[in-house]
Design a protein around this motif. Structure first.
Motif, PDB file in Angstrom:
ATOM      1  N   ILE A  33      -8.942   0.005 -17.427  1.00  0.00           N
ATOM      2  CA  ILE A  33      -9.223  -0.584 -16.121  1.00  0.00           C
ATOM      3  C   ILE A  33     -10.651  -1.125 -16.098  1.00  0.00           C
ATOM      4  CG2 ILE A  33      -9.546  -0.062 -13.670  1.00  0.00           C
ATOM      5  CD1 ILE A  33      -7.310   2.034 -13.981  1.00  0.00           C
ATOM      6  N   CYS A  34     -10.823  -2.337 -15.605  1.00  0.00           N
ATOM      7  CA  CYS A  34     -12.144  -2.940 -15.477  1.00  0.00           C
ATOM      8  C   CYS A  34     -12.797  -2.397 -14.204  1.00  0.00           C
ATOM      9  CB  CYS A  34     -12.029  -4.460 -15.425  1.00  0.00           C
ATOM     10  SG  CYS A  34     -13.616  -5.300 -15.499  1.00  0.00           S
ATOM     11  N   GLU A  35     -13.751  -1.494 -14.366  1.00  0.00           N
ATOM     12  CA  GLU A  35     -14.323  -0.774 -13.233  1.00  0.00           C
ATOM     13  C   GLU A  35     -14.993  -1.695 -12.221  1.00  0.00           C
ATOM     14  OE1 GLU A  35     -14.174   2.381 -12.269  1.00  0.00           O
ATOM     15  OE2 GLU A  35     -12.787   2.812 -13.897  1.00  0.00           O
ATOM     16  N   MET A  36     -15.681  -2.719 -12.678  1.00  0.00           N
ATOM     17  CA  MET A  36     -16.419  -3.564 -11.750  1.00  0.00           C
ATOM     18  C   MET A  36     -15.483  -4.378 -10.853  1.00  0.00           C
ATOM     19  SD  MET A  36     -17.861  -6.628 -14.209  1.00  0.00           S
ATOM     20  CE  MET A  36     -18.682  -7.435 -12.831  1.00  0.00           C
ATOM     21  N   ASN A  37     -14.218  -4.448 -11.215  1.00  0.00           N
ATOM     22  CA  ASN A  37     -13.238  -5.182 -10.411  1.00  0.00           C
ATOM     23  C   ASN A  37     -12.216  -4.263  -9.760  1.00  0.00           C
ATOM     24  OD1 ASN A  37     -13.599  -7.287 -13.118  1.00  0.00           O
ATOM     25  ND2 ASN A  37     -14.178  -7.974 -11.077  1.00  0.00           N
ATOM     26  N   ARG A  38     -12.550  -2.967  -9.666  1.00  0.00           N
ATOM     27  CA  ARG A  38     -11.619  -2.023  -9.062  1.00  0.00           C
ATOM     28  C   ARG A  38     -11.681  -2.162  -7.537  1.00  0.00           C
ATOM     29  NH1 ARG A  38     -11.176   4.205  -9.330  1.00  0.00           N
ATOM     30  NH2 ARG A  38     -13.235   4.230 -10.275  1.00  0.00           N
ATOM     31  N   PRO A  39     -10.565  -2.455  -6.865  1.00  0.00           N
ATOM     32  CA  PRO A  39     -10.584  -2.591  -5.398  1.00  0.00           C
ATOM     33  C   PRO A  39     -10.933  -1.269  -4.715  1.00  0.00           C
ATOM     34  CG  PRO A  39      -8.578  -3.534  -6.348  1.00  0.00           C
ATOM     35  CD  PRO A  39      -9.243  -2.742  -7.433  1.00  0.00           C
ATOM     36  N   SER A  40     -11.268  -1.354  -3.440  1.00  0.00           N
ATOM     37  CA  SER A  40     -11.640  -0.147  -2.708  1.00  0.00           C
ATOM     38  C   SER A  40     -11.063  -0.173  -1.297  1.00  0.00           C
ATOM     39  CB  SER A  40     -13.163   0.010  -2.657  1.00  0.00           C
ATOM     40  OG  SER A  40     -13.759  -1.080  -1.981  1.00  0.00           O
ATOM     41  N   ARG A  41     -11.111   1.000  -0.665  1.00  0.00           N
ATOM     42  CA  ARG A  41     -10.642   1.178   0.709  1.00  0.00           C
ATOM     43  C   ARG A  41     -11.794   1.765   1.527  1.00  0.00           C
ATOM     44  NH1 ARG A  41      -5.042   2.038   1.575  1.00  0.00           N
ATOM     45  NH2 ARG A  41      -5.348   4.113   2.487  1.00  0.00           N
ATOM     46  N   ASN A  42     -11.988   1.241   2.710  1.00  0.00           N
ATOM     47  CA  ASN A  42     -13.079   1.698   3.572  1.00  0.00           C
ATOM     48  C   ASN A  42     -12.857   3.163   3.939  1.00  0.00           C
ATOM     49  OD1 ASN A  42     -14.848   2.249   5.750  1.00  0.00           O
ATOM     50  ND2 ASN A  42     -14.883   0.086   6.314  1.00  0.00           N
ATOM     51  N   PRO A  43     -13.749   4.067   3.530  1.00  0.00           N
ATOM     52  CA  PRO A  43     -13.512   5.491   3.801  1.00  0.00           C
ATOM     53  C   PRO A  43     -13.536   5.838   5.281  1.00  0.00           C
ATOM     54  CG  PRO A  43     -15.715   5.150   2.909  1.00  0.00           C
ATOM     55  CD  PRO A  43     -14.989   3.840   2.781  1.00  0.00           C
ATOM     56  N   PHE A  44     -14.104   4.981   6.110  1.00  0.00           N
ATOM     57  CA  PHE A  44     -14.127   5.247   7.546  1.00  0.00           C
ATOM     58  C   PHE A  44     -12.817   4.849   8.233  1.00  0.00           C
ATOM     59  CE2 PHE A  44     -18.596   4.791   6.358  1.00  0.00           C
ATOM     60  CZ  PHE A  44     -19.084   6.004   6.823  1.00  0.00           C
ATOM     61  N   TRP A  45     -11.953   4.177   7.475  1.00  0.00           N
ATOM     62  CA  TRP A  45     -10.649   3.771   8.006  1.00  0.00           C
ATOM     63  C   TRP A  45      -9.500   4.594   7.449  1.00  0.00           C
ATOM     64  CZ3 TRP A  45     -11.259  -2.244   7.043  1.00  0.00           C
ATOM     65  CH2 TRP A  45     -12.278  -2.725   7.878  1.00  0.00           C
ATOM     66  N   HIS A  46      -9.731   5.318   6.364  1.00  0.00           N
ATOM     67  CA  HIS A  46      -8.653   6.026   5.686  1.00  0.00           C
ATOM     68  C   HIS A  46      -9.073   7.470   5.417  1.00  0.00           C
ATOM     69  CE1 HIS A  46      -6.849   2.062   5.036  1.00  0.00           C
ATOM     70  NE2 HIS A  46      -8.012   1.662   4.563  1.00  0.00           N
ATOM     71  N   GLY A  47      -8.293   8.412   5.941  1.00  0.00           N
ATOM     72  CA  GLY A  47      -8.652   9.818   5.859  1.00  0.00           C
ATOM     73  C   GLY A  47      -8.782  10.340   4.451  1.00  0.00           C
ATOM     74  N   ARG A  48      -7.854   9.960   3.567  1.00  0.00           N
ATOM     75  CA  ARG A  48      -7.893  10.465   2.195  1.00  0.00           C
ATOM     76  C   ARG A  48      -9.186  10.052   1.503  1.00  0.00           C
ATOM     77  NH1 ARG A  48      -3.932   8.343  -2.587  1.00  0.00           N
ATOM     78  NH2 ARG A  48      -5.121   6.468  -2.099  1.00  0.00           N
ATOM     79  N   GLU A  49      -9.548   8.781   1.642  1.00  0.00           N
ATOM     80  CA  GLU A  49     -10.758   8.291   1.006  1.00  0.00           C
ATOM     81  C   GLU A  49     -12.008   8.885   1.656  1.00  0.00           C
ATOM     82  OE1 GLU A  49      -8.113   6.518   1.650  1.00  0.00           O
ATOM     83  OE2 GLU A  49      -7.530   5.867  -0.358  1.00  0.00           O
ATOM     84  N   PHE A  50     -11.962   9.106   2.957  1.00  0.00           N
ATOM     85  CA  PHE A  50     -13.109   9.712   3.642  1.00  0.00           C
ATOM     86  C   PHE A  50     -13.392  11.112   3.096  1.00  0.00           C
ATOM     87  CE2 PHE A  50     -14.889  12.358   7.012  1.00  0.00           C
ATOM     88  CZ  PHE A  50     -16.039  11.638   7.322  1.00  0.00           C
ATOM     89  N   LEU A  51     -12.349  11.904   2.974  1.00  0.00           N
ATOM     90  CA  LEU A  51     -12.531  13.274   2.493  1.00  0.00           C
ATOM     91  C   LEU A  51     -12.969  13.293   1.034  1.00  0.00           C
ATOM     92  CD1 LEU A  51      -9.474  14.999   4.187  1.00  0.00           C
ATOM     93  CD2 LEU A  51     -11.885  15.207   4.823  1.00  0.00           C
ATOM     94  N   ARG A  52     -12.392  12.424   0.228  1.00  0.00           N
ATOM     95  CA  ARG A  52     -12.766  12.382  -1.180  1.00  0.00           C
ATOM     96  C   ARG A  52     -14.237  12.009  -1.338  1.00  0.00           C
ATOM     97  NH1 ARG A  52      -8.008   9.463  -3.463  1.00  0.00           N
ATOM     98  NH2 ARG A  52      -9.260   7.628  -3.037  1.00  0.00           N
ATOM     99  N   THR A  53     -14.693  11.039  -0.544  1.00  0.00           N
ATOM    100  CA  THR A  53     -16.090  10.612  -0.614  1.00  0.00           C
ATOM    101  C   THR A  53     -17.010  11.689  -0.060  1.00  0.00           C
ATOM    102  OG1 THR A  53     -15.374   8.313  -0.341  1.00  0.00           O
ATOM    103  CG2 THR A  53     -17.703   8.783   0.019  1.00  0.00           C
ATOM    104  N   LEU A  54     -16.607  12.294   1.062  1.00  0.00           N
ATOM    105  CA  LEU A  54     -17.429  13.315   1.718  1.00  0.00           C
ATOM    106  C   LEU A  54     -17.694  14.499   0.806  1.00  0.00           C
ATOM    107  CD1 LEU A  54     -18.772  14.334   4.369  1.00  0.00           C
ATOM    108  CD2 LEU A  54     -16.548  15.338   4.955  1.00  0.00           C
TER     109      LEU A  54
END
Length: 224
Positions: free
Chosen positions: A143-164
């Protein structure tokens, strides 16, 4: 989203935009790969030469494919400036339904554009989308890391908790396991392998801004 989805009810007129600067060897491979697609899959290819000094301009003048539209800049306007020029040219000269943009070292895997055309269209606004981010891989398959898409952690609970809880950058980026799924909503992506509808581009070029509903599919991808 799978390549086995039902075809959309009407064909999409797709135009590609490639921005290049002093990477002629990679540009040659990318143009060759894109022009392997039929006109039904790729109606036109706009190439923006950002004031290259490595012979790119001279080589581009030797190409004869009628789908090619070469735009030469006398100054290097950077990636953003190059894509702005190329997308504006595509909209004004080629009447696209969709654009796909990429750097000179990003090229679609065989069958990638066909897979895009096979994605279903939705009349329901709740299911509709006006952008698609391709999965981008290195030639070795990683996987090309610099082109990996992302999800706003303030809009998605799973990503928020993972980042937190210490996930860092990986907390809000699409996970490697997601690349094996059927596609998902995303919020941020790069210009490499980004498909965007002409309607969304018109909003942006008109100065109104655009809120894009984005999806990522493993069914078509680019190699860097």
């Amino acid at each position: 989203m799978s390549a086995q989805t039902d075809p959309s009810p009407s064909p999409r007129r797709l135009v590609a935009v490639v921005v290049t600067y002093n990477r002629l060897d990679k540009l040659k491979d990318t143009i060759a790969r894109l022009l392997q697609s039929s006109a039904a899959e790729l109606a036109a290819l706009v190439v923006v030469d950002n004031a290259s000094t490595d012979g790119t301009r001279d080589w581009l003048t030797t190409l004869q494919d009628p789908r090619l539209d070469i735009q030469v800049s006398e100054t290097n306007r950077g990636g953003a400036g190059g894509f702005e020029r190329g997308m504006r040219r595509a909209m004004e000269a080629h009447a696209p339904d969709w654009l796909v943009v990429m750097d000179d070292d990003g090229r679609p895997a065989p069958g990638a554009l066909a897979a895009f055309h096979a994605l279903p269209a939705h009349d329901d606004p709740a299911r509709a989308w006006d952008g698609v981010a391709a999965a981008v891989y290195f030639p070795t398959g990683g996987i090309c890391e610099m082109n990996r898409p992302s999800r706003n952690p303030f809009w998605h609970g799973r990503e928020f908790l993972r980042t937190l809880f210490g996930g860092g950058r990986s907390g809000f980026h699409v996970q490697p396991s997601d690349y094996e799924g059927q596609g998902m909503q995303i919020d941020v992506t790069s210009f490499v392998g980004f498909f965007i509808s002409a309607d969304a581009v018109r909003l942006h070029l008109g100065g109104c801004g655009a809120a894009h509903r984005l999806s990522r599919s493993r069914s078509f991808h680019l190699r860097r």
